[in-house]
Design an enzyme around this catalytic site. Structure first.
Site, PDB file in Angstrom:
ATOM      1  N   ASP A  94      -0.644   1.258  -4.838  1.00 18.16           N
ATOM      2  CA  ASP A  94      -1.471   0.196  -5.246  1.00 18.16           C
ATOM      3  C   ASP A  94      -2.903   0.825  -5.911  1.00 18.16           C
ATOM      4  O   ASP A  94      -3.855   0.154  -6.176  1.00 18.16           O
ATOM      5  CB  ASP A  94      -1.529  -0.954  -4.365  1.00 18.16           C
ATOM      6  CG  ASP A  94      -2.378  -0.639  -3.286  1.00 18.16           C
ATOM      7  OD1 ASP A  94      -1.965   0.655  -2.759  1.00 18.16           O
ATOM      8  OD2 ASP A  94      -3.077  -1.337  -2.593  1.00 18.16           O
ATOM      9  N   ASP A 120      -2.154   6.351  -4.135  1.00 19.08           N
ATOM     10  CA  ASP A 120      -1.084   5.652  -3.584  1.00 19.08           C
ATOM     11  C   ASP A 120      -0.729   4.392  -4.585  1.00 19.08           C
ATOM     12  O   ASP A 120      -1.237   4.464  -5.402  1.00 19.08           O
ATOM     13  CB  ASP A 120      -1.601   5.156  -2.130  1.00 19.08           C
ATOM     14  CG  ASP A 120      -2.390   3.885  -2.336  1.00 19.08           C
ATOM     15  OD1 ASP A 120      -3.034   3.730  -3.160  1.00 19.08           O
ATOM     16  OD2 ASP A 120      -2.333   3.314  -1.201  1.00 19.08           O
ATOM     17  N   SER A 172       0.969  -1.070   0.080  1.00 13.98           N
ATOM     18  CA  SER A 172       0.047   0.025   0.047  1.00 13.98           C
ATOM     19  C   SER A 172       0.753   1.303  -0.003  1.00 13.98           C
ATOM     20  O   SER A 172       1.813   1.433  -0.935  1.00 13.98           O
ATOM     21  CB  SER A 172      -0.947  -0.123   1.230  1.00 13.98           C
ATOM     22  OG  SER A 172      -1.895   1.036   1.016  1.00 13.98           O
ATOM     23  N   ASP A 183      -5.503   1.997  -4.322  1.00 17.65           N
ATOM     24  CA  ASP A 183      -6.659   1.871  -3.673  1.00 17.65           C
ATOM     25  C   ASP A 183      -6.867   3.146  -2.619  1.00 17.65           C
ATOM     26  O   ASP A 183      -8.187   3.100  -2.284  1.00 17.65           O
ATOM     27  CB  ASP A 183      -6.777   0.677  -2.927  1.00 17.65           C
ATOM     28  CG  ASP A 183      -5.792   0.458  -1.839  1.00 17.65           C
ATOM     29  OD1 ASP A 183      -4.983   1.451  -1.632  1.00 17.65           O
ATOM     30  OD2 ASP A 183      -5.945  -0.571  -1.193  1.00 17.65           O
TER      31      ASP A 183
END
Length: 574
Positions: A306, A304, A145, A308
């Protein structure tokens, strides 16, 4: 686990590669580091694995990834599922993410489980969508993340598209305890498995299906068309997975002027232009805000690594303000309600879902608009479970899901937070308010006037080292044995989600929380305020969530200062 014995086992293993052994030899003279590397196994929990990329049982490396994937394979076989459905695998821009994804696919292939792996990095929510589209039993995403560059992680999903439920995560963890990290892990050559058809590479076709479902959630196309000629947005993916699909979705929506932060559009696991690739941090937006000032742009969006989590900065007079996740959440909730009501599409049984640590302003907006507000434990997987429940029972129609750490979702195509749709809805909302001569900052101030003044903050105390976990446990135990009577304001009720009880301070009566177990203490305070204390599930820290409100800005600020001051002292004292 004897760390020296485990070190010796790795050094003597024929499976461990030469580069890893060189790394271990370099650490041998540093006893403290060696203990960190081998004193325990990287823990597999409901968030999967997350840790620093390094050798040893307590790090993210090819051996711990294989080990966890063997646990996943054992879970799948034990559930009696049709393994023909396979597992879908995605990964982000972090160093080693592609390598770890291939290692996971190779272990699954060796266990007779087919997998689908993306041809390059993709947003996490596309994995949640794709695994249901392929009919997969499970999903794996290699990402840490928004953590610093030294970290990587392993998120595990189930067939509903949400992250693993606690009972399945416990099964994986139990399986890992029973097997040896080297002797009992089956693997094979990735390239050969692709040639055999045991692994299928997926790509653009899945993107098109995902993009179509995201665009179906658009509610403000009329206002985008009205504002598009002179509306501009600056976008940064923080060197991550949003670099391709976010601009593409915005373009298809009708946004004509997308200004990328070119230095940050290149996927790079070293994240060279930021200290931390976290859109919650003001520092990360420095380049984007400088570009927005240069181009005279009202809105900056950042996603960010990834993709999400979605953050934003908006013009406020001559400067820019970075919105919190709570502020974005209430802005998007009110926007969706307004648009759907205008179009006559707001369901009578509409429900919006939020985590317990997210702003209480969300509840107020729901209450004043006839929308049911549903709370869940922290973690978007619990919001995903509510979506599944609503679809099965028909009791509610899912409108919007949100958690304060920049997680948002509209629609049921995914069961995880989605920065792609959040970026789309923020752009739409900005266009809508632009047609009214307002910025998003003006819009937020108007919401405070309408619903009341709310101010929130999340702060934390870090517990580093091997003793950190025990210190965190001791702190939470101390708070339970001697509950505070005040945290800036009088405590009226205590929700202990570990015990599953809500205690009324006035008469000591108890009622159940109605939720699952989690190590969280939620203190309801006077004036509708709250403070929440919760150990992080992914980092060595305990978080304090301050949730203040008031009839005006001054009273909200006064309550906020009092809660923050006393809450911080509580954690330091404990």
């Amino acid at each position: 686990m004897d760390y020296k014995q485990e070190f010796k086992k790795w050094m003597e293993s024929d499976i461990v590669d030469a580069a890893t052994k060189d790394e271990l030899r370099a650490a041998e003279s540093d006893d403290g580091l060696l203990r960190e590397m081998f004193a325990g196994m990287l823990e597999f929990g409901t968030a999967g694995l997350r840790g620093k990329m390094r050798a040893g049982t307590n790090g993210m490396n090819v051996y711990t990834v294989r080990y966890a994937t063997q646990g996943m394979a054992d879970l799948i076989h034990s559930c009696g599922e049709d393994i023909g459905g396979g597992v879908t695998i995605a990964y982000d821009s972090r160093n080693n993410s592609r390598l770890y994804a291939e290692e996971a696919a190779a272990v699954l292939a060796a266990n007779g489980i087919h997998s689908y792996i993306f041809d390059e990095l993709r947003p996490t929510p596309e994995l949640s969508f794709a695994l249901r589209e392929t009919g997969s039993i499970a999903g794996i995403n290699i990402t840490a993340s928004h953590n610093p560059k030294e970290y990587n992680g392993y998120k595990a999903y189930w067939s509903d598209g949400a992250q693993l439920p606690p009972e399945h995560a416990a099964q994986v963890s139990e399986s890992m305890r029973k097997i040896d990290i080297f002797d009992d892990v089956r693997t094979c050559d990735f390239t050969e498995a692709v040639k055999r058809g045991d692994i299928t590479v997926i790509g653009r076709d899945m993107d098109e299906k995902y993009i179509a479902r995201v665009l179906e959630q658009s509610v403000g196309g009329k206002y985008v068309r009205q504002a598009a000629d002179d509306f501009e947005v600056v976008y940064t993916p923080f060197h991550g997975a949003g670099y391709k699909l976010v601009p593409e979705v915005l373009t298809r929506l009708g946004i004509k002027h997308i200004i990328p932060v070119e230095e940050q559009m290149v996927p790079d696991g070293d994240f060279p232009t930021v200290k931390s690739p976290n859109p919650e941090n003001a520092e990360g937006f420095a380049l984007a805000i400088a570009l927005a000032k240069e181009k005279d742009v009202d809105l900056v969006i950042g996603t960010d690594p990834d993709s999400d989590r979605c953050g934003c900065a908006v013009r406020a007079g001559s400067d820019y303000v970075i919105f919190t996740g709570n502020q974005i959440g209430v802005l998007l909730l009110d926007y969706l309600i307004t648009m759907k009501r205008e179009q006559g599409t707001l369901p009578e049984n509409a429900a919006a879902v939020k985590s317990i640590v997210s702003t209480r302003m969300f509840d107020r907006i729901c209450e004043m608009n006839g929308v049911t507000c549903v709370e869940t434990l922290t973690g978007f997987k619990f919001i995903g479970e509510k979506i599944k429940e609503f679809l099965e029972t028909g009791e509610y129609t899912f409108l919007f899901g949100f958690e304060e750490s920049l997680g948002f979702l509209a629609g049921t195509y995914a069961r995880d937070k989605d920065a792609v749709i959040a970026a789309m809805l923020l752009s739409e909302a900005a266009c809508y308010y632009r047609t009214k001569g307002m910025t998003l900052y003006d819009a937020l101030m108007a919401l405070y006037e309408k619903y009341g003044y709310y101010k929130e903050l999340t702060t934390s105390v870090v517990f580093e080292g091997l003793e950190g976990k025990q210190d965190m446990k001791d702190l939470m135990a101390g708070l339970r044995s001697e509950p505070p009577k005040e945290i800036g304001l009088p405590v009226t009720r205590i929700r202990d989600y570990q015990k599953g009880t809500i205690t009324d301070i006035s008469d000591r009566s108890e009622v159940p929380t109605g939720m699952g177990k989690s190590d969280v203490l939620f203190y309801e305070l006077a004036d509708g305020c709250a403070a929440v204390i919760r150990p992080s599930g992914t980092e060595p820290k305990i978080k304090l969530y301050v949730m203040a409100c008031g009839q005006d800005a001054a009273s909200s600020e006064k309550n906020f200062d009092a809660i923050l001051s006393e809450g911080t002292k509580l954690l330091q004292k404990a």
